[in-house]
Design a protein around this motif. Structure first.
Motif, PDB file in Angstrom:
ATOM      1  N   ARG A  93       0.827  -1.215   0.000  1.00 23.30           N
ATOM      2  CA  ARG A  93       0.000   0.000   0.000  1.00 23.30           C
ATOM      3  C   ARG A  93       0.855   1.256   0.000  1.00 23.30           C
ATOM      4  O   ARG A  93       0.524   2.239  -0.668  1.00 23.30           O
ATOM      5  CB  ARG A  93      -0.959  -0.015   1.178  1.00 23.30           C
ATOM      6  N   LEU A  94       1.941   1.249   0.722  1.00 20.22           N
ATOM      7  CA  LEU A  94       2.819   2.418   0.742  1.00 20.22           C
ATOM      8  C   LEU A  94       3.543   2.578  -0.583  1.00 20.22           C
ATOM      9  O   LEU A  94       3.684   3.681  -1.107  1.00 20.22           O
ATOM     10  CB  LEU A  94       3.827   2.297   1.882  1.00 20.22           C
ATOM     11  N   PHE A  95       4.009   1.468  -1.136  1.00 25.28           N
ATOM     12  CA  PHE A  95       4.737   1.508  -2.399  1.00 25.28           C
ATOM     13  C   PHE A  95       3.835   1.985  -3.540  1.00 25.28           C
ATOM     14  O   PHE A  95       4.236   2.843  -4.337  1.00 25.28           O
ATOM     15  CB  PHE A  95       5.318   0.128  -2.712  1.00 25.28           C
ATOM     16  N   MET A 115      11.209   5.339  -3.218  1.00 20.99           N
ATOM     17  CA  MET A 115      11.385   4.620  -1.953  1.00 20.99           C
ATOM     18  C   MET A 115      11.403   5.580  -0.761  1.00 20.99           C
ATOM     19  O   MET A 115      10.892   5.264   0.310  1.00 20.99           O
ATOM     20  CB  MET A 115      12.669   3.789  -1.971  1.00 20.99           C
ATOM     21  N   SER A 116      11.979   6.756  -0.936  1.00 28.06           N
ATOM     22  CA  SER A 116      11.986   7.750   0.151  1.00 28.06           C
ATOM     23  C   SER A 116      10.579   8.243   0.443  1.00 28.06           C
ATOM     24  O   SER A 116      10.207   8.429   1.610  1.00 28.06           O
ATOM     25  CB  SER A 116      12.873   8.933  -0.217  1.00 28.06           C
ATOM     26  N   LEU A 117       9.794   8.456  -0.606  1.00 25.87           N
ATOM     27  CA  LEU A 117       8.408   8.880  -0.416  1.00 25.87           C
ATOM     28  C   LEU A 117       7.596   7.771   0.251  1.00 25.87           C
ATOM     29  O   LEU A 117       6.746   8.046   1.105  1.00 25.87           O
ATOM     30  CB  LEU A 117       7.794   9.272  -1.754  1.00 25.87           C
ATOM     31  N   MET A 118       7.891   6.536  -0.103  1.00 28.74           N
ATOM     32  CA  MET A 118       7.196   5.407   0.494  1.00 28.74           C
ATOM     33  C   MET A 118       7.459   5.336   2.006  1.00 28.74           C
ATOM     34  O   MET A 118       6.585   4.960   2.768  1.00 28.74           O
ATOM     35  CB  MET A 118       7.676   4.101  -0.176  1.00 28.74           C
ATOM     36  N   LEU A 119       8.661   5.731   2.406  1.00 30.18           N
ATOM     37  CA  LEU A 119       9.022   5.661   3.823  1.00 30.18           C
ATOM     38  C   LEU A 119       8.461   6.831   4.634  1.00 30.18           C
ATOM     39  O   LEU A 119       8.584   6.836   5.855  1.00 30.18           O
ATOM     40  CB  LEU A 119      10.543   5.618   3.974  1.00 30.18           C
ATOM     41  N   ALA A 120       7.885   7.823   3.973  1.00 30.38           N
ATOM     42  CA  ALA A 120       7.342   8.992   4.665  1.00 30.38           C
ATOM     43  C   ALA A 120       5.887   9.206   4.283  1.00 30.38           C
ATOM     44  O   ALA A 120       5.554  10.153   3.575  1.00 30.38           O
ATOM     45  CB  ALA A 120       8.170  10.220   4.325  1.00 30.38           C
ATOM     46  N   PRO A 121       4.989   8.324   4.711  1.00 28.92           N
ATOM     47  CA  PRO A 121       3.590   8.469   4.309  1.00 28.92           C
ATOM     48  C   PRO A 121       2.924   9.715   4.856  1.00 28.92           C
ATOM     49  O   PRO A 121       1.873  10.117   4.337  1.00 28.92           O
ATOM     50  CB  PRO A 121       2.928   7.198   4.853  1.00 28.92           C
ATOM     51  N   ASP A 122       3.510  10.350   5.865  1.00 28.03           N
ATOM     52  CA  ASP A 122       2.919  11.575   6.373  1.00 28.03           C
ATOM     53  C   ASP A 122       3.047  12.712   5.348  1.00 28.03           C
ATOM     54  O   ASP A 122       2.332  13.698   5.445  1.00 28.03           O
ATOM     55  CB  ASP A 122       3.570  11.962   7.691  1.00 28.03           C
TER      56      ASP A 122
END
Length: 167
Positions: free
Chosen positions: A95-97, A158-165
């Motif tokens: 879902r994050l990816f 990948m950086s955006l995926m790690l920061a869902p906020d």
């Protein structure tokens, strides 16, 4: 009470994974390592080949020739070995990816034409390198820039995926 992390990152899907999460994570790390080997040859080799300069000594020509002939099969290997970590990333962090990929959709889709152009450039240098003359360095430099652009897009995703906020 839910922690802040569970508020930002929702609980996983109710559907179970096809394997234990630890095994999927181990395979993700292993296959990504296998992807890194040809990928580093491609990026490093194209940068080294572009920076060798215009001097015509035997050692430089031999190195250029070895790098140029090795590039096309290494691109194929990097793409082949890159499929598994991408799929395993989708399994673990789906879902994050997917959300991050949609948010940067045009950049994400542009990886395909950039990769095709870079792949064509490696074949051009490998098989017509001597006939290109002075343009060989420019083509190799452009290939290196294309691969750097792909790396930048993947890193951004990948950086955006790690920061869902920040979604």
């Amino acid at each position: 009470m839910d922690s802040l992390l569970t508020v930002i990152i929702p609980h996983p899907d109710p559907l179970p994974l096809s394997a234990p999460p630890a095994l999927v994570w181990f395979l993700l790390v292993l296959t990504f390592f296998l992807h890194l080997l040809p990928m580093n040859f491609i990026l490093g080799g194209s940068i080294i080949s572009a920076l060798l300069g215009r001097k015509r000594d035997t050692a430089r020509e031999d190195l250029r020739s070895v790098l140029a002939r090795g590039m096309p099969p290494m691109v194929a290997a990097a793409v082949s070995f890159g499929v598994a970590p991408l799929l395993l990333t989708q399994v673990l962090y789906g879902r994050l990816f997917f959300s991050a990929s949609i948010l940067m959709a045009w950049y994400w889709i542009s990886v395909i034409p950039i990769l095709v152009l870079a792949y064509y450039g490696t074949y051009l240098v490998a098989f017509k390198g001597e006939r290109l003359g002075r343009a060989r360095g420019w083509v190799t430099g452009l290939v290196a820039l294309f691969f750097l652009a792909i790396a930048f897009i993947y890193t951004g995703n990948m950086s955006l995926m790690l920061a869902p906020d920040r979604f």
